[in-house]
Design an enzyme around this catalytic site. Sequence first.
Site, PDB file in Angstrom:
ATOM      1  N   ASP A  38      69.671 101.971 140.288  1.00 25.08           N
ATOM      2  CA  ASP A  38      70.903 101.389 140.522  1.00 25.08           C
ATOM      3  C   ASP A  38      70.968 100.886 141.859  1.00 25.08           C
ATOM      4  OD1 ASP A  38      73.883 102.044 138.747  1.00 25.08           O
ATOM      5  OD2 ASP A  38      73.924 101.100 140.966  1.00 25.08           O
ATOM      6  N   VAL A  74      67.856  94.525 140.566  1.00 27.75           N
ATOM      7  CA  VAL A  74      67.087  93.852 139.580  1.00 27.75           C
ATOM      8  C   VAL A  74      66.929  92.313 139.618  1.00 27.75           C
ATOM      9  CG1 VAL A  74      67.847  95.763 137.844  1.00 27.75           C
ATOM     10  CG2 VAL A  74      69.185  93.760 138.056  1.00 27.75           C
ATOM     11  N   ASN A 100      70.779  96.986 131.610  1.00 30.19           N
ATOM     12  CA  ASN A 100      72.242  97.496 131.492  1.00 30.19           C
ATOM     13  C   ASN A 100      73.017  96.978 133.098  1.00 30.19           C
ATOM     14  OD1 ASN A 100      74.684  99.300 130.850  1.00 30.19           O
ATOM     15  ND2 ASN A 100      74.136 100.064 133.070  1.00 30.19           N
ATOM     16  N   SER A 152      77.589  90.996 125.612  1.00 32.24           N
ATOM     17  CA  SER A 152      79.257  91.176 125.694  1.00 32.24           C
ATOM     18  C   SER A 152      79.851  90.256 124.750  1.00 32.24           C
ATOM     19  CB  SER A 152      79.646  90.826 127.065  1.00 32.24           C
ATOM     20  OG  SER A 152      81.182  90.901 127.088  1.00 32.24           O
ATOM     21  N   TYR A 165      79.815  84.890 133.332  1.00 29.68           N
ATOM     22  CA  TYR A 165      79.537  86.188 132.577  1.00 29.68           C
ATOM     23  C   TYR A 165      78.999  85.826 130.884  1.00 29.68           C
ATOM     24  CZ  TYR A 165      80.043  90.930 131.212  1.00 29.68           C
ATOM     25  OH  TYR A 165      80.037  92.385 130.543  1.00 29.68           O
ATOM     26  N   LYS A 169      75.615  86.496 129.281  1.00 31.16           N
ATOM     27  CA  LYS A 169      75.649  87.622 128.351  1.00 31.16           C
ATOM     28  C   LYS A 169      74.805  86.852 127.305  1.00 31.16           C
ATOM     29  CE  LYS A 169      76.462  91.386 130.106  1.00 31.16           C
ATOM     30  NZ  LYS A 169      75.353  92.311 130.449  1.00 31.16           N
ATOM     31  N   ALA A 197      83.629  99.760 126.561  1.00 25.72           N
ATOM     32  CA  ALA A 197      83.588 101.342 127.252  1.00 25.72           C
ATOM     33  C   ALA A 197      84.597 101.356 128.511  1.00 25.72           C
ATOM     34  CB  ALA A 197      82.287 101.612 127.525  1.00 25.72           C
ATOM     35  N   ARG A 200      84.280 100.919 135.344  1.00 24.06           N
ATOM     36  CA  ARG A 200      85.186 100.242 136.638  1.00 24.06           C
ATOM     37  C   ARG A 200      85.335  98.748 136.153  1.00 24.06           C
ATOM     38  NH1 ARG A 200      80.812  99.753 141.509  1.00 24.06           N
ATOM     39  NH2 ARG A 200      79.364  98.495 140.164  1.00 24.06           N
TER      40      ARG A 200
HETATM   41  P1  NAD Z   1      79.705  99.672 135.787  1.00 29.77           P
HETATM   42  O1  NAD Z   1      80.101  98.851 136.853  1.00 29.77           O
HETATM   43  O2  NAD Z   1      80.192 101.036 135.760  1.00 29.77           O
HETATM   44  O3  NAD Z   1      77.817  99.706 135.866  1.00 29.77           O
HETATM   45  C1  NAD Z   1      77.221  98.710 136.022  1.00 29.77           C
HETATM   46  C2  NAD Z   1      76.120  99.304 137.192  1.00 29.77           C
HETATM   47  O4  NAD Z   1      75.217  98.379 137.371  1.00 29.77           O
HETATM   48  C3  NAD Z   1      76.751  99.906 138.477  1.00 29.77           C
HETATM   49  O5  NAD Z   1      76.513 101.197 138.912  1.00 29.77           O
HETATM   50  C4  NAD Z   1      76.124  98.988 139.711  1.00 29.77           C
HETATM   51  O6  NAD Z   1      76.006  99.354 140.873  1.00 29.77           O
HETATM   52  C5  NAD Z   1      74.755  98.461 138.813  1.00 29.77           C
HETATM   53  N1  NAD Z   1      74.322  97.146 139.568  1.00 29.77           N
HETATM   54  C6  NAD Z   1      74.784  96.115 139.760  1.00 29.77           C
HETATM   55  N2  NAD Z   1      74.242  95.175 140.181  1.00 29.77           N
HETATM   56  C7  NAD Z   1      72.992  95.571 140.030  1.00 29.77           C
HETATM   57  C8  NAD Z   1      71.767  95.027 140.406  1.00 29.77           C
HETATM   58  N3  NAD Z   1      71.614  93.879 141.128  1.00 29.77           N
HETATM   59  N4  NAD Z   1      70.431  95.772 140.406  1.00 29.77           N
HETATM   60  C9  NAD Z   1      70.799  97.220 140.047  1.00 29.77           C
HETATM   61  N5  NAD Z   1      71.805  97.587 139.544  1.00 29.77           N
HETATM   62  C10 NAD Z   1      73.098  96.896 139.855  1.00 29.77           C
HETATM   63  O7  NAD Z   1      79.814  98.893 134.408  1.00 29.77           O
HETATM   64  P2  NAD Z   1      79.624  99.205 132.907  1.00 29.77           P
HETATM   65  O8  NAD Z   1      80.754  98.916 132.116  1.00 29.77           O
HETATM   66  O9  NAD Z   1      79.118 100.311 132.733  1.00 29.77           O
HETATM   67  O10 NAD Z   1      78.592  98.061 132.563  1.00 29.77           O
HETATM   68  C11 NAD Z   1      77.008  98.218 132.197  1.00 29.77           C
HETATM   69  C12 NAD Z   1      76.773  97.016 131.238  1.00 29.77           C
HETATM   70  O11 NAD Z   1      77.607  97.068 130.355  1.00 29.77           O
HETATM   71  C13 NAD Z   1      76.854  95.774 131.939  1.00 29.77           C
HETATM   72  O12 NAD Z   1      75.756  94.957 131.679  1.00 29.77           O
HETATM   73  C14 NAD Z   1      78.126  95.174 131.500  1.00 29.77           C
HETATM   74  O13 NAD Z   1      78.173  93.594 131.692  1.00 29.77           O
HETATM   75  C15 NAD Z   1      78.092  95.531 130.196  1.00 29.77           C
HETATM   76  N6  NAD Z   1      79.260  95.499 129.315  1.00 29.77           N
HETATM   77  C16 NAD Z   1      80.277  96.386 129.483  1.00 29.77           C
HETATM   78  C17 NAD Z   1      81.715  96.597 128.854  1.00 29.77           C
HETATM   79  C18 NAD Z   1      82.636  97.274 128.873  1.00 29.77           C
HETATM   80  O14 NAD Z   1      83.557  97.363 128.202  1.00 29.77           O
HETATM   81  N7  NAD Z   1      82.459  98.306 130.056  1.00 29.77           N
HETATM   82  C19 NAD Z   1      81.538  95.375 127.684  1.00 29.77           C
HETATM   83  C20 NAD Z   1      80.683  94.613 127.875  1.00 29.77           C
HETATM   84  C21 NAD Z   1      79.482  94.530 128.237  1.00 29.77           C
END
Ligand code: NAD
Length: 298
Positions: A38, A74, A100, A152, A165, A169, A197, A200
């Site tokens: 992370d 990443v 992720n 997504s 985005y 995606k 989910a 944040r």
């Molecule tokens: P989140 O913000 O809680 O988690 C994302 C994590 O990625 C964070 O901890 C952040 O520090 C880390 N991160 C960001 N940029 C980074 C980088 N360059 N290198 C390494 N780490 C990095 O959000 P989430 O909802 O848990 O998202 C996880 C994944 O799920 C994402 O790809 C998001 O697009 C996807 N997603 C989430 C939802 C939802 O409903 N929450 C829906 C569709 C897709």
Amino acid sequence: MSIRFDGKVALITGAGAGLGRAHALAFAARGAKVVINDFGGSRDGTGSSTTAAQAVVDEIRKAGGTAIANGANVADPAQVQAMIEQTMAEFGRIDILVNNAGILRDKSFAKLQAEDFKLVLDVHLNGSINCSKAVWDIMRAQQYGRILMTTSAAGMYGNFGQANYGAAKMALIGLMNVLSVEGRKNDIKVNTIAPVAATRMTEDVMSPEALQRIQPERVTPGVLYLCSEQAPTKVILGAGGGTFSTATIMETAPVHLTDAELTPEGVAARFPQIADWSTARAYAEVLEQVQVFLAPAA
Ligand code: NAD
């Protein structure tokens, strides 16, 4: 037929919070050695800290599991390479990669700046490419690998304010399609999760009641299945709140126009038949689809 990951090494990007954290805890609980990557930035990708990754590592170790923290961005290939070297030095193999990590820069297309596109594409798309590329030869040599993309519905179906985005995606689905074909002979299975989910990312767009129903842990069982020994390949799994679905790209049955019909008006006249979804099917590979266009009219 219990799914376990004993002896397996799983690298989860963006695992310091949200979905990635839930996935990492579950892999560790089922025996995997886990790399918690992370970058620790804010939701829009600014800032960085290794605190979040380390906190998840501490949580896993406290429960008796094995994990290491890594703060690579990443989007930076050199940092990703160093992360892979750290993992190999520590654990000697990498069986599972969950792409992720993600950020948001939501604005209408009219307001989005080039920088907003660059950052979002860099983290979601290039980040997944960098990590997948860095583990690819290792997985090929092992004759085993499981890679997961995180897409997504915003990209699959469209959402106001998420052109950057959505583009990133949806590109991951193209990446999955090709890698699943190329990985087949080395038992590398490549799949995609489309999660919903409470994290944040979504905390300000849903009601507290809805958020309560869609905790990240209710997505994670789908992720573990898609990364298991019995995983399918090239699957897009919708997951949220304990509900699951699959999605695919389909095409309607081909409609051959006669030379006389081969005008814009002819296409318009036949469009209801061309767009008749009751005839739709999916193709396993590009050649199967191209054949349809090369075949002479019946
Ligand atoms: P989140 O913000 O809680 O988690 C994302 C994590 O990625 C964070 O901890 C952040 O520090 C880390 N991160 C960001 N940029 C980074 C980088 N360059 N290198 C390494 N780490 C990095 O959000 P989430 O909802 O848990 O998202 C996880 C994944 O799920 C994402 O790809 C998001 O697009 C996807 N997603 C989430 C939802 C939802 O409903 N929450 C829906 C569709 C897709």
